[in-house]
Design a protein around this motif. Structure first.
Motif, mmCIF file in Angstrom:
data_model
loop_
_atom_site.group_PDB
_atom_site.id
_atom_site.type_symbol
_atom_site.label_atom_id
_atom_site.label_comp_id
_atom_site.label_asym_id
_atom_site.label_seq_id
_atom_site.Cartn_x
_atom_site.Cartn_y
_atom_site.Cartn_z
ATOM 1 N N SER A 194 39.948 14.863 35.248
ATOM 2 C CA SER A 194 41.314 14.722 35.737
ATOM 3 C C SER A 194 41.599 13.237 35.933
ATOM 4 O O SER A 194 40.764 12.507 36.469
ATOM 5 C CB SER A 194 41.502 15.463 37.060
ATOM 6 O OG SER A 194 42.803 15.227 37.588
ATOM 7 N N GLU B 112 41.307 17.498 28.705
ATOM 8 C CA GLU B 112 42.195 17.481 29.861
ATOM 9 C C GLU B 112 41.875 18.615 30.850
ATOM 10 O O GLU B 112 41.839 19.782 30.471
ATOM 11 C CB GLU B 112 43.649 17.608 29.406
ATOM 12 C CG GLU B 112 44.144 16.464 28.531
ATOM 13 C CD GLU B 112 43.872 16.632 27.045
ATOM 14 O OE1 GLU B 112 44.423 15.849 26.256
ATOM 15 O OE2 GLU B 112 43.100 17.539 26.675
ATOM 16 N N PRO C 269 43.599 18.529 34.334
ATOM 17 C CA PRO C 269 44.343 17.887 35.425
ATOM 18 C C PRO C 269 44.276 18.695 36.715
ATOM 19 O O PRO C 269 44.531 19.896 36.722
ATOM 20 C CB PRO C 269 45.778 17.814 34.886
ATOM 21 C CG PRO C 269 45.852 18.903 33.857
ATOM 22 C CD PRO C 269 44.490 18.974 33.242
ATOM 23 N N THR D 166 48.495 15.657 35.104
ATOM 24 C CA THR D 166 49.090 16.225 33.899
ATOM 25 C C THR D 166 50.001 15.209 33.235
ATOM 26 O O THR D 166 49.961 15.009 32.015
ATOM 27 C CB THR D 166 49.889 17.498 34.229
ATOM 28 O OG1 THR D 166 49.043 18.434 34.882
ATOM 29 C CG2 THR D 166 50.465 18.132 32.971
ATOM 30 N N PHE E 51 47.961 12.539 31.430
ATOM 31 C CA PHE E 51 47.410 13.014 30.162
ATOM 32 C C PHE E 51 48.496 13.153 29.099
ATOM 33 O O PHE E 51 48.258 12.882 27.908
ATOM 34 C CB PHE E 51 46.700 14.350 30.351
ATOM 35 C CG PHE E 51 45.267 14.233 30.786
ATOM 36 C CD1 PHE E 51 44.357 13.490 30.041
ATOM 37 C CD2 PHE E 51 44.825 14.879 31.928
ATOM 38 C CE1 PHE E 51 43.027 13.396 30.422
ATOM 39 C CE2 PHE E 51 43.495 14.791 32.321
ATOM 40 C CZ PHE E 51 42.593 14.045 31.575
ATOM 41 N N THR F 126 43.695 6.213 28.525
ATOM 42 C CA THR F 126 42.904 6.850 29.580
ATOM 43 C C THR F 126 41.966 5.843 30.237
ATOM 44 O O THR F 126 41.774 5.868 31.462
ATOM 45 C CB THR F 126 42.106 8.056 29.052
ATOM 46 O OG1 THR F 126 41.307 7.666 27.934
ATOM 47 C CG2 THR F 126 43.042 9.185 28.647
ATOM 48 N N VAL G 27 48.686 20.631 27.212
ATOM 49 C CA VAL G 27 47.735 20.051 28.166
ATOM 50 C C VAL G 27 47.223 21.128 29.122
ATOM 51 O O VAL G 27 46.014 21.231 29.384
ATOM 52 C CB VAL G 27 48.372 18.886 28.946
ATOM 53 C CG1 VAL G 27 47.501 18.480 30.132
ATOM 54 C CG2 VAL G 27 48.600 17.689 28.029
ATOM 55 N N LYS H 163 43.298 23.122 29.928
ATOM 56 C CA LYS H 163 42.731 23.389 31.252
ATOM 57 C C LYS H 163 42.511 24.885 31.470
ATOM 58 O O LYS H 163 41.452 25.299 31.983
ATOM 59 C CB LYS H 163 43.673 22.840 32.331
ATOM 60 C CG LYS H 163 43.216 23.156 33.741
ATOM 61 C CD LYS H 163 44.222 22.650 34.764
ATOM 62 C CE LYS H 163 43.815 23.035 36.164
ATOM 63 N NZ LYS H 163 44.751 22.537 37.181
#
Length: 219
Positions: free
Chosen positions: A68, A101, A103, A109, A112, A127, A174, A178
């Motif tokens: 994250s 990713e 987050p 979020t 990313f 990043t 994204v 996750k």
């Protein structure tokens, strides 16, 4: 703490709504990484955004990190362990690495999403910058304003910044990465690493990583 005014600059977007919602109860791990469970199947299948790989596909050792952008222990890993990992193992062709990713909150979020803009052509430069400067944008009174200022260093205009954060397809993608990590690979904290499919949770030192890497590559 994100202000309501900052979130409302993204009115009409899913991210704007999420920025006003309470944070989800995930956690960042401040502990030595421990191997957990058997090798996980299906890890090499990319998500909707694809993976941005560093290192050759012929490398014996593959590392997948779920992180994250607002996780202080993820930032710690990228400041202390990452430079040596990249220099000793990735740049020498012995390890293949990708960052995925995960987050922990809507601000992560957003970060990313910005890194994934331009088809992820600058994924690692952005990043790396955001991890290095995390304290200057993630933990300030007006984080979204600070993030916008930070992204100007990467050439983002105000219009591009806001358009990226209103991109519903990108937002969904994204979060899909996750969601798959949670449901399929049982990721529940950051950072989490999969080294040749073996799961390790927690901030890893270069010494800890090399204990895993060396037997794999025959070093």
């Amino acid at each position: 703490m994100l202000t309501r005014r900052e979130a409302l600059t993204l009115t009409g977007s899913a991210l704007g709504a999420a920025l006003l919602a309470p944070a989800l109860p995930f956690r960042a791990l401040n502990q030595a990484a421990l191997a957990q469970g058997p090798v996980v199947d299906g890890l090499m299948q990319p998500g909707p955004l694809g993976d941005v790989w560093l290192g050759p596909d012929t490398a014996r050792c593959t590392i997948i990190e779920y992180a994250s952008m607002t996780c202080s222990h993820c930032a710690g890993f990228h400041k202390t362990t990452w430079p040596a990992l990249k220099e000793r193992w990735i740049d020498t062709g012995k390890v293949r690495f990708t960052l995925r990713e995960f987050p922990l909150d809507p601000l992560a979020t957003a970060a990313f999403m910005l890194a994934r803009s331009d088809n992820a052509a600058r994924y690692y430069p952005i990043t790396d910058m955001l991890f290095d400067q995390q304290a200057n944008w993630a933990f300030v009174p007006k984080p979204l304003d600070a993030l916008e200022q930070m992204m100007r260093q990467a050439g983002f205009s105000k219009e591009k910044f806001e358009a990226t954060l209103k991109d519903q397809k990108l937002y969904d993608a994204v979060n899909a990465v996750k969601e798959r990590a949670m449901t399929t690979f049982k990721v529940n904290a950051t950072p989490t690493f999969f080294i040749n499919g073996q799961k390790y949770q927690g901030e890893m030192t270069i010494e800890g990583m090399e204990k895993v890497i060396k037997p794999i590559v025959g070093a």
